[in-house]
Design an enzyme around this catalytic site. Structure first.
Site, short mmCIF file in Angstrom:
data_model
loop_
_atom_site.label_atom_id
_atom_site.label_comp_id
_atom_site.label_asym_id
_atom_site.label_seq_id
_atom_site.Cartn_x
_atom_site.Cartn_y
_atom_site.Cartn_z
N VAL A 135 55.42 6.55 75.83
CA VAL A 135 55.20 7.27 74.56
C VAL A 135 54.66 8.66 74.89
O VAL A 135 53.76 8.80 75.73
CB VAL A 135 54.18 6.52 73.67
N ASP B 184 52.31 10.86 74.37
CA ASP B 184 50.99 10.98 73.74
C ASP B 184 50.50 12.43 73.77
O ASP B 184 49.71 12.84 72.93
CB ASP B 184 49.97 10.08 74.46
N ASP C 92 52.51 13.40 79.98
CA ASP C 92 51.87 12.14 80.38
C ASP C 92 52.88 11.10 80.86
O ASP C 92 52.50 10.02 81.28
CB ASP C 92 51.06 11.56 79.21
N GLU C 93 54.16 11.43 80.79
CA GLU C 93 55.20 10.45 81.18
C GLU C 93 56.05 10.95 82.34
O GLU C 93 57.02 10.32 82.71
CB GLU C 93 56.13 10.17 79.98
N ASP D 175 68.94 8.88 79.92
CA ASP D 175 67.66 9.58 80.00
C ASP D 175 67.22 9.76 81.45
O ASP D 175 66.71 10.82 81.80
CB ASP D 175 66.57 8.79 79.25
N ASP E 230 68.91 3.87 83.23
CA ASP E 230 68.57 3.29 81.92
C ASP E 230 69.81 2.85 81.14
O ASP E 230 69.67 2.15 80.14
CB ASP E 230 67.78 4.31 81.08
N GLU E 231 70.98 3.23 81.60
CA GLU E 231 72.18 2.87 80.84
C GLU E 231 73.03 1.85 81.57
O GLU E 231 74.18 1.61 81.19
CB GLU E 231 73.00 4.13 80.53
N HIS F 29 76.61 28.71 108.61
CA HIS F 29 76.89 28.93 110.04
C HIS F 29 78.33 28.55 110.40
O HIS F 29 78.74 28.76 111.55
CB HIS F 29 75.83 28.22 110.91
N ASP G 253 71.26 27.73 104.91
CA ASP G 253 72.53 27.53 105.62
C ASP G 253 73.56 26.98 104.63
O ASP G 253 73.89 25.80 104.64
CB ASP G 253 72.28 26.55 106.79
N SER H 199 79.24 19.91 111.08
CA SER H 199 78.54 20.93 110.31
C SER H 199 79.30 21.32 109.06
O SER H 199 80.53 21.41 109.06
CB SER H 199 78.35 22.18 111.16
C1 4AZ Z 1 75.64 21.21 115.41
O1 4AZ Z 1 75.44 21.71 116.49
C2 4AZ Z 1 74.78 20.07 114.99
N1 4AZ Z 1 72.17 15.86 114.79
C3 4AZ Z 1 75.01 19.44 113.78
C4 4AZ Z 1 74.22 18.38 113.42
C5 4AZ Z 1 73.21 17.95 114.22
C6 4AZ Z 1 72.97 18.55 115.43
C7 4AZ Z 1 73.77 19.62 115.81
C8 4AZ Z 1 72.35 16.79 113.80
O2 4AZ Z 1 76.49 21.64 114.62
#
Ligand code: 4AZ
Length: 674
Positions: free
Chosen positions: A317, A319, A325-326, A356, A362-363, A472, A519, A616
């Protein structure tokens, strides 16, 4: 009978001023569309001037005692001026328990959209709900009349205007669009000086408010004080109708009201059909503060400065009147429902067709706790079926259904890939570091970033013309890159594989190649010839959703990484691989001084599963309770691969939600809070 006060629904909705945009805007920032000069959603049966908002409005600074610090919209980032937080809201022993402490320090309220959904007439900007421009609301079938005698296309539009003016305008009862068709609420003194609530809807007699559903949220709505700082309710109580002074003529009917606490007037609450009063009936009583609370608070200090007993927090509720408070609860008492993001919601909000909890818990259809099964207006199952005379929930359900149409995060399970050419003959390898080979069309949002014919990185398809990857992995030379979608074997295409040229590459303006801070990069795909699309309809390609809140997933949640990266022996994978990893809290312990805001660790601390070089930019994907997948992270860095106590470090995508929205300028980037 002495009438104490008449409340004509004028109240102040307090919201925090926190809107901010990326500090170095890109060269082509997306524009907010201008609203039409004569807004087409307004028709004017009576002459009346209403100031129309021109753009989305910045939230106002609350007029409340200043011990409350506004919520930091981005809890990953230290606040600009952390200052002293006082008083400390210590965890307490009660049904529900406040916490975690870092959460309490953020001063979250119902307008903190890192934690909860904004109402459909508001949108989320930098973690704060701000009033929507009314024309962004969807149209409803039937128009709504408002207290100011105007008529609008929907409750959403009426409330978007009300949100800006802070004057209540919406009412279910002004059917004729006549000024004055309002709901009047009066507080009437009983013999023993209690304030009993009377409600009068247009063209009907005064009625009492029944005690059923009566709580602090409703009392706070009644106790809003026009013109002054909102003083709110000290207490919401009930008294037996029998005890009312017999000499006075009291109404013989009452109406139950159920409010969330965010309403500007009782007319915006759910109002039940009138019922006859019997000797057993309990009626609603409010004890309103005459002025804002002052002095030392011995209990919980709400963000708006009010003071509560600890036992009134984490009970589902509102309040406080601002729901603070929630917002940070380790558990919830009073049979309230606990969302994974530590918010308590009332039992009646569970399975009511309105999501929600951020993850949609909740659904869900099934729960282990049969007590939690409450009314479901769609399915009609309930302990006692309540007849609502007016129920804004129905409108909210409709508005949200028409706004939340975005398709993302659900793979196409109907598509069965049939390799029409050779099946790869090599042995199945069991390691990404610790991963498994994917099936040909299993990870439908995975893309490969090809630079000068070589694939060194992965990425995540967001839909439209957008791919997300690590900064990168790219250079600002779009012509050197292509994006391969539905690629499985790194060096072979399958029938669904496509290679798309790149139009633009947006690298985060604060990317630091030394520390790997920020990154993250967006790759914009080239449009198809004579089309407004960038990829051809492809049954094996689906978009992953962008998380809008850093609270959507939590440490210990299990998520999935994928890529063509190296395994423990340093060999890169010829076939796309995937692995389950766990989100790790307190990564700073493993990488002292190297974990910055916007980074998150995942893996396992034994080093059995990890991403590695070549993965990556690829996605770390988490699925919410409703089965929708979000790109929670991007493979970024780590000390070696699969090393104990050196988990993989990921760019935390939710931290960059505003950057992504701003740079794509693409409304469909989010399904919620648009
Ligand atoms: C990388 O060199 C690299 N263990 C990506 C992820 C991780 C380490 C190196 C995570 O692109």
């Amino acid at each position: 009978m002495k009438v104490l006060s008449v409340i004509f629904f004028t109240c102040v909705l307090q919201i925090n001023s926190l809107e901010k945009s990326p500090s170095k805007p890109p060269t082509n920032p997306p524009q907010l569309p201008n609203p039409p000069v004569n807004p087409p959603w307004v028709s004017r049966p009576v002459s009346h001037t209403t100031h129309m908002p021109q753009t989305e409005q910045k939230p106002q600074t609350p007029k409340v005692p200043s011990i409350a610090k506004p919520a930091n919209p981005n809890p990953d980032q230290p606040e600009q001026n952390p200052g002293k937080i006082e008083p400390t809201n210590k965890p307490h022993v009660n049904d529900g328990v406040l916490g975690p402490q870092q959460c309490l320090e953020q001063k979250y309220t119902r307008l903190s959209c890192a934690k909860v959904f904004c109402p459909p007439w508001m949108r989320c900007i930098s973690g704060v709900c701000v009033c929507k421009v009314p024309y962004k609301c969807p149209r409803q079938e039937s128009r709504v009349c408002t207290l100011d005698g105007l008529s609008y296309y929907s409750m959403c539009q009426a409330n978007a205007i009300s949100c800006r003016s802070k004057e209540p305008v919406f009412s279910h009862f002004s059917a004729t669009c006549k000024v004055g068709d309002k709901v009047e609420v009066t507080l009437v003194k009983s013999e023993d000086s209690k304030d009993v609530i009377m409600i009068q809807t247009p063209a009907s007699e005064k009625r009492l408010v029944c005690g059923k559903y009566w709580d602090m949220a409703a009392a706070n709505v009644v106790c809003q004080n026009p013109g002054n700082a909102p003083s709110g309710a000290k207490l919401a109580s009930k008294m037996s109708y029998r005890l009312l002074e017999k000499a006075k003529k009291w109404p013989n009917e009452c109406m139950s009201v159920r409010c969330t606490g965010s309403e500007l007037s009782l007319a915006e609450c759910s109002i039940a059909t009138p019922e006859p009063i019997t000797e057993k009936t309990e009626v609603a009583v409010a004890n309103c503060y005459k002025e804002p609370h002052q002095g030392k608070c011995e209990g919980f200090t709400c963000v708006n400065g009010r003071c509560l007993k600890y036992k009134n927090t984490c009970n589902g509720v509102d309040d406080c009147g601002d729901n603070s408070d929630e917002m940070c609860c380790l558990s919830c008492g009073n049979s309230a429902f606990h969302c994974k993001s530590h918010v308590c919601i009332p039992e009646h909000a569970v399975r009511d067709g309105i999501r929600d909890c951020l993850g949609g818990e909740d659904e869900l259809e099934v729960t282990e706790d049969p007590k939690k099964v409450t009314e479901d207006p769609k399915k009609g199952k309930n302990k006692t079926i309540q007849q609502w005379y007016s129920d804004p929930k129905e409108e909210i359900r409709n508005i949200r259904t028409s706004l939340e149409k975005l398709e993302c995060g659900i793979p196409n399970m109907d598509y069965v890939y049939r390799p029409e050419e050779k099946v790869p003959s090599h042995q199945r390898s069991k390691r990404l570091v610790g991963g498994e080979e994917a099936l040909p069309t299993q990870i439908q949002w995975q893309v490969a970033i090809q630079e000068d014919k070589e694939i060194h990185c992965g990425g995540a398809y967001l839909g439209g013309c957008w791919v997300l990857t690590a900064a990168h992995c790219v250079r600002p030379k779009p012509k050197s890159f292509r994006i391969k979608i539905s690629l499985w074997e790194k060096h072979n295409r399958q029938s669904t594989t496509d290679s798309i040229p790149v139009k633009n590459i947006i690298i985060h303006h604060e990317y630091n190649p030394q520390t790997y801070e920020n990154d993250i990069a967006l790759v914009q795909l080239e449009l198809l010839n004579l089309s407004d699309q960038c990829i051809q309809e492809n049954p094996a390609v689906r978009a992953v959703c962008v998380p809008w809140s850093t609270q959507q997933f939590q440490p210990n949640d299990t998520c999935t990484i994928s890529g063509w990266g190296r395994n423990k022996d340093g060999k890169s994978a010829p076939i796309l691989k995937w692995a389950n990893v766990t989100i790790i809290a307190d990564c700073k312990t493993y990488y002292k001084g190297r974990i910055h805001p916007g980074m998150e660790c995942a893996g396992d601390l034994e080093g059995k599963v990890d991403s590695c070089q070549g993965d990556s930019g690829g996605p770390l994907v988490c699925k919410d309770a409703s089965g929708v997948s979000y790109v929670w992270g991007l493979v970024s860095w780590g000390d070696k691969c699969g090393e104990p106590d050196h988990p993989g470090v990921y760019t935390k995508v939710a931290h960059y939600f505003d950057w992504i929205r701003f740079n794509t300028g693409w409304p469909a980037v989010t399904k919620y809070n648009q």
